[in-house]
Motif scaffolding. Structure first.
Motif, PDB file in Angstrom:
ATOM      1  N   PHE A   1     -30.973  -3.001 -32.344  1.00  0.00           N
ATOM      2  CA  PHE A   1     -30.763  -4.303 -32.989  1.00  0.00           C
ATOM      3  C   PHE A   1     -29.438  -4.946 -32.628  1.00  0.00           C
ATOM      4  O   PHE A   1     -29.292  -6.158 -32.773  1.00  0.00           O
ATOM      5  CB  PHE A   1     -30.890  -4.168 -34.515  1.00  0.00           C
ATOM      6  N   ASP A   2     -28.470  -4.142 -32.149  1.00  0.00           N
ATOM      7  CA  ASP A   2     -27.184  -4.726 -31.754  1.00  0.00           C
ATOM      8  C   ASP A   2     -27.154  -5.067 -30.266  1.00  0.00           C
ATOM      9  O   ASP A   2     -26.095  -5.395 -29.718  1.00  0.00           O
ATOM     10  CB  ASP A   2     -26.027  -3.783 -32.120  1.00  0.00           C
ATOM     11  N   HIS A   3     -28.324  -5.014 -29.616  1.00  0.00           N
ATOM     12  CA  HIS A   3     -28.419  -5.372 -28.193  1.00  0.00           C
ATOM     13  C   HIS A   3     -29.491  -6.426 -27.931  1.00  0.00           C
ATOM     14  O   HIS A   3     -29.399  -7.159 -26.956  1.00  0.00           O
ATOM     15  CB  HIS A   3     -28.662  -4.122 -27.343  1.00  0.00           C
ATOM     16  N   PHE A   4     -30.496  -6.495 -28.797  1.00  0.00           N
ATOM     17  CA  PHE A   4     -31.479  -7.577 -28.615  1.00  0.00           C
ATOM     18  C   PHE A   4     -31.620  -8.438 -29.870  1.00  0.00           C
ATOM     19  O   PHE A   4     -32.582  -9.175 -30.045  1.00  0.00           O
ATOM     20  CB  PHE A   4     -32.828  -7.052 -28.100  1.00  0.00           C
TER      21      PHE A   4
ATOM     22  N   THR B   1     -30.275  -3.660 -21.883  1.00  0.00           N
ATOM     23  CA  THR B   1     -30.030  -2.251 -21.580  1.00  0.00           C
ATOM     24  C   THR B   1     -30.965  -1.400 -22.439  1.00  0.00           C
ATOM     25  O   THR B   1     -31.482  -0.394 -21.981  1.00  0.00           O
ATOM     26  CB  THR B   1     -28.568  -1.840 -21.826  1.00  0.00           C
ATOM     27  N   HIS B   2     -31.159  -1.810 -23.700  1.00  0.00           N
ATOM     28  CA  HIS B   2     -32.062  -1.054 -24.572  1.00  0.00           C
ATOM     29  C   HIS B   2     -32.383  -1.837 -25.828  1.00  0.00           C
ATOM     30  O   HIS B   2     -31.673  -2.769 -26.206  1.00  0.00           O
ATOM     31  CB  HIS B   2     -31.476   0.318 -24.925  1.00  0.00           C
ATOM     32  N   ALA B   3     -33.463  -1.401 -26.481  1.00  0.00           N
ATOM     33  CA  ALA B   3     -33.994  -2.133 -27.630  1.00  0.00           C
ATOM     34  C   ALA B   3     -33.410  -1.627 -28.942  1.00  0.00           C
ATOM     35  O   ALA B   3     -34.103  -1.037 -29.758  1.00  0.00           O
ATOM     36  CB  ALA B   3     -35.517  -2.015 -27.652  1.00  0.00           C
TER      37      ALA B   3
ATOM     38  N   GLY C   1     -24.743   0.147 -20.873  1.00  0.00           N
ATOM     39  CA  GLY C   1     -25.306   0.063 -22.221  1.00  0.00           C
ATOM     40  C   GLY C   1     -24.628   1.059 -23.142  1.00  0.00           C
ATOM     41  O   GLY C   1     -23.394   1.158 -23.163  1.00  0.00           O
ATOM     42  N   ASP C   2     -25.437   1.840 -23.867  1.00  0.00           N
ATOM     43  CA  ASP C   2     -24.879   2.803 -24.822  1.00  0.00           C
ATOM     44  C   ASP C   2     -25.075   4.250 -24.382  1.00  0.00           C
ATOM     45  O   ASP C   2     -25.124   5.160 -25.198  1.00  0.00           O
ATOM     46  CB  ASP C   2     -25.517   2.630 -26.206  1.00  0.00           C
ATOM     47  N   VAL C   3     -25.215   4.480 -23.072  1.00  0.00           N
ATOM     48  CA  VAL C   3     -25.250   5.875 -22.608  1.00  0.00           C
ATOM     49  C   VAL C   3     -23.935   6.553 -23.016  1.00  0.00           C
ATOM     50  O   VAL C   3     -23.920   7.703 -23.445  1.00  0.00           O
ATOM     51  CB  VAL C   3     -25.460   5.942 -21.080  1.00  0.00           C
TER      52      VAL C   3
ATOM     53  N   GLY D   1     -21.711  -1.129 -23.662  1.00  0.00           N
ATOM     54  CA  GLY D   1     -22.240  -1.925 -24.771  1.00  0.00           C
ATOM     55  C   GLY D   1     -21.184  -2.153 -25.841  1.00  0.00           C
ATOM     56  O   GLY D   1     -21.179  -3.175 -26.517  1.00  0.00           O
ATOM     57  N   HIS D   2     -20.312  -1.177 -25.992  1.00  0.00           N
ATOM     58  CA  HIS D   2     -19.229  -1.270 -26.974  1.00  0.00           C
ATOM     59  C   HIS D   2     -17.965  -0.716 -26.346  1.00  0.00           C
ATOM     60  O   HIS D   2     -17.974   0.407 -25.829  1.00  0.00           O
ATOM     61  CB  HIS D   2     -19.573  -0.475 -28.235  1.00  0.00           C
ATOM     62  N   GLY D   3     -16.883  -1.484 -26.397  1.00  0.00           N
ATOM     63  CA  GLY D   3     -15.620  -1.031 -25.833  1.00  0.00           C
ATOM     64  C   GLY D   3     -15.213  -1.875 -24.636  1.00  0.00           C
ATOM     65  O   GLY D   3     -16.035  -2.583 -24.045  1.00  0.00           O
TER      66      GLY D   3
HETATM   67 ZN   LIG Z   1     -25.159  -0.416 -29.340  1.00  0.00          ZN
END
Ligand SMILES: [Zn+2]
Length: 216
Positions: free
Chosen positions: A59-62, A55-57, A148-150, A195-197
């Protein structure tokens, strides 16, 4: 892994829903932190994974992307404007500056994703703001959204609290992120995978949270 919708799985983790990783069809979406390598490889060991998309670069996603792609021999894909960050093992901070991405290894990106591309039966939506190349994955047929984290389904630092936008200091362009959130809310997703939740099956709750954002 638990199946959330047809061909949509969420990997187990602890605490539950804190740092989310999904499988769409045969594509791994996001790879958590560096320490998530083990849980990813264990949980996908009995299936064939052909690609890994972000979803995006951040550190908690890649974080584990390099290790997972090397181990499984699969290509890495991400939004075009995040390619440089991933290939340098960094993340884009305020003003476009590249910052360290703790624990995340640099890895070549095989495919730069753009609006309208298809990944595992999902359509790629450009949703910039939280990172320049942030993308979401949308399947119109059953209205499933991986956002993701939108928006955060839960605050990843406090591990509690309701639906909210990410801390604005973590987004290089918070206003663009709010525009992305409004775009996603307008889709009225039946299922939102954050991404979270925890996964959310309440389009009204999602759009109400987005409607409270400044600048709408
Ligand atoms: Zn995140």
């Amino acid at each position: 892994m638990r199946e959330l919708a047809d061909g949509v799985w969420q990997l187990g983790g602890f605490p539950p829903n804190a740092v989310n990783i999904y499988v769409l069809g045969d594509v791994l979406i996001d790879a958590g932190l560096g320490i998530d390598r083990g849980r990813i490889l264990r949980q996908v060991s009995d299936r064939s994974i052909s690609g890994h998309a972000l979803t995006h670069a951040h550190f908690d996603h890649f974080g584990a992307s390099h290790a997972v792609c090397e181990t499984l021999g699969i290509p890495l894909w991400c939004g075009a404007a995040d390619v440089e960050a991933v290939e340098r093992g960094k993340m884009v901070g305020p003003g476009g500056m590249l910052l360290p991405a703790p624990g995340a290894g640099a890895h070549p990106v095989a495919r730069a994703l753009a609006e309208g591309d298809e990944v595992a039966g999902f359509t790629v939506l450009d949703t910039p703001g939280h990172s320049p190349g942030h993308v979401s994955y949308w399947r119109e047929s059953d209205r499933v959204l991986v956002c993701g984290d939108v928006m955060w389904g839960q605050n990843p630092f406090l591990l509690r609290g309701g639906l909210r936008e990410p801390y604005t200091h973590l987004s290089p362009d918070p206003r663009a992120n709010r525009d992305s959130a409004r775009r996603l809310a307008a889709l009225a997703p039946a299922l939102v995978c954050f991404g979270h939740g925890a996964p959310l099956r309440d389009p009204d709750k999602f759009s109400a949270a987005v409607a409270r954002l400044p600048g709408g």
